[in-house]
Design a protein around this motif. Structure first.
Motif, mmCIF file in Angstrom:
data_model
loop_
_atom_site.group_PDB
_atom_site.id
_atom_site.type_symbol
_atom_site.label_atom_id
_atom_site.label_comp_id
_atom_site.label_asym_id
_atom_site.label_seq_id
_atom_site.Cartn_x
_atom_site.Cartn_y
_atom_site.Cartn_z
ATOM 1 N N LEU A 106 3.522 -34.344 -20.400
ATOM 2 C CA LEU A 106 2.856 -33.837 -19.211
ATOM 3 C C LEU A 106 1.558 -33.144 -19.582
ATOM 4 N N MET A 107 1.584 -32.350 -20.643
ATOM 5 C CA MET A 107 0.384 -31.617 -21.018
ATOM 6 C C MET A 107 -0.703 -32.541 -21.524
ATOM 7 N N ASP A 138 4.323 -27.159 -33.102
ATOM 8 C CA ASP A 138 2.901 -27.110 -33.465
ATOM 9 C C ASP A 138 2.077 -27.970 -32.538
ATOM 10 N N GLN A 139 2.602 -29.168 -32.259
ATOM 11 C CA GLN A 139 1.855 -30.058 -31.384
ATOM 12 C C GLN A 139 1.793 -29.500 -29.973
ATOM 13 N N ILE A 140 2.864 -28.808 -29.577
ATOM 14 C CA ILE A 140 2.838 -28.180 -28.258
ATOM 15 C C ILE A 140 1.732 -27.138 -28.204
ATOM 16 N N LYS A 187 -5.661 -27.098 -26.419
ATOM 17 C CA LYS A 187 -6.583 -28.104 -25.872
ATOM 18 C C LYS A 187 -6.802 -27.855 -24.385
ATOM 19 N N LEU A 188 -5.705 -27.580 -23.689
ATOM 20 C CA LEU A 188 -5.811 -27.308 -22.259
ATOM 21 C C LEU A 188 -6.624 -26.043 -22.026
ATOM 22 N N ARG A 219 5.442 -26.680 -11.670
ATOM 23 C CA ARG A 219 4.366 -26.660 -10.688
ATOM 24 C C ARG A 219 3.285 -27.660 -11.063
ATOM 25 N N LEU A 220 3.045 -27.782 -12.361
ATOM 26 C CA LEU A 220 2.032 -28.733 -12.820
ATOM 27 C C LEU A 220 2.475 -30.166 -12.534
ATOM 28 N N ARG A 221 3.772 -30.407 -12.637
ATOM 29 C CA ARG A 221 4.300 -31.749 -12.394
ATOM 30 C C ARG A 221 3.997 -32.204 -10.985
#
Lengths: 94, 160
Positions: free
Chosen positions: B132-133, A20-22, A28-29, B116-118
Motif C-alpha cells: 500500500l505504501m 527496514d524496507q517499511i 520516501k512518503l 484510512r489510506l486504503r
C-alpha cells in the motif's frame, strides 16, 4: 488461497518485507509530502506520516476537482482555434 | 519474488506523458461535442474529471500498477464497456479481510492510519501495508503531475 499462505510461511521469511524496507517506504512518503518535508528530522512517526499522506491525497483530489471545474468553463467558452494555440503555448513553456 | 522487494521503484514518467494522454482525452470529449452545448455543465465537469483520472492512470503505466488498474477497472464499469485486462503471471491481489492480512503483525496504530489510506488509494483494499505504501508513493507522484498539467492548461486558457 490458504495453500499460498502456508507455502509463503514455509519459506524462511525470504518473502517478508523487512522492517527496514517499511521505514524506507515511510521516509520516501515523508519526502513526498510538503508538510513533512520541512521537518527533516527522523522523529516523525509512521502513523503521522500516513495521516499526513491521507490529508495530502485528499487535498490533491480537491485540486483535481477544482481544476476540472475551471477547465470545463474555460473550454466551453473559448473557441477551438485559440484554445489549441493557448494549450500548445502553455505546455511548451513548461 | 524476494529479490523484487530489494529496490522499490516509484519513478513516474515525465510531465509530457501525462499531458499527451490528457489532451487526447480532451480532444475525444470535444469530438463528442461536449464543449459546445450550453446546459450540461455538471455533466461536462464530471466528464473532464473522469478524463483526468483515466488519462493519469494510462500515463502512469496502465495496468502495470495496482492503483491504476483499479482506477481503470472502476472507470470501465461506468462506461458499461467490457474491458479485457491481460492475464498476468503474477498472483492476483485478493480482497483480504483484515483478520487474515499478514500486516496485522505491525503496530496497530500504524494499521489504523493505513486503513484510512486504503480508502483513498484506488485498489487499496486488498493490499498489504507495505505494498500500500509503495503504491501510495507512486499514486501521489502521478496525482501531482496531473495537477501540474491541469494547472498549466488553466493558466494558458485563462484570459490575460
Amino acid at each position: 488461497m490458504s495453500s499460498r499462505r502456508s507455502s509463503r510461511s514455509r519459506q524462511s521469511g525470504s518473502s517478508r518485507i523487512s522492517d527496514d524496507q517499511i521505514s524506507d517506504l515511510v521516509s520516501k512518503l515523508q519526502h513526498l509530502i510538503p508538510e513533512l518535508r520541512r521537518r527533516r528530522s527522523d522523529k516523525v512517526s509512521a502513523s503521522k506520516v500516513l495521516q499526513e499522506t491521507c490529508n495530502y491525497i485528499r487535498n490533491l483530489h480537491r485540486e483535481v476537482d477544482d481544476l476540472s471545474d475551471r477547465l470545463s468553463e474555460l473550454l466551453a467558452s473559448t473557441d477551438d482555434n485559440s484554445a489549441e494555440a493557448a494549450i500548445i503555448r502553455s505546455l511548451l513553456n513548461y | 519474488m524476494a529479490s523484487a522487494d530489494k529496490t522499490i521503484n516509484t519513478d513516474v514518467p515525465e510531465k509530457d506523458v501525462f499531458a499527451i494522454h490528457f489532451l487526447q482525452s480532451l480532444s475525444n470529449l470535444r469530438i463528442q461535442n461536449l464543449f459546445n452545448s450550453p446546459d450540461t455543465t455538471n455533466y461536462r465537469v464530471r466528464k473532464i474529471k473522469k478524463a483526468a483520472y483515466v488519462s493519469m492512470a494510462r500515463a502512469a503505466g496502465g495496468t502495470s500498477r495496482l492503483w491504476s488498474r483499479a482506477l481503470l477497472r472502476r472507470a470501465a464499469k461506468g462506461n458499461n464497456k467490457i474491458v479485457r485486462f491481460p492475464r498476468r503471471k503474477r498472483k492476483v491481489t485478493w480482497k483480504i479481510s483484515s483478520k487474515r492480512r499478514r500486516s496485522d503483525q505491525r503496530a496497530p496504530v500504524v494499521e489504523d492510519a493505513a486503513e484510512r489510506l486504503r480508502n483513498l488509494v484506488p485498489g487499496g483494499g486488498g493490499m498489504e501495508t507495505s505494498k500500500l505504501m509503495e503504491e501510495t508513493a507512486h499514486y501521489i507522484k502521478c496525482l501531482s503531475m496531473q495537477v501540474k498539467v491541469m494547472q498549466c492548461l488553466v493558466d494558458g486558457l485563462s484570459p490575460k
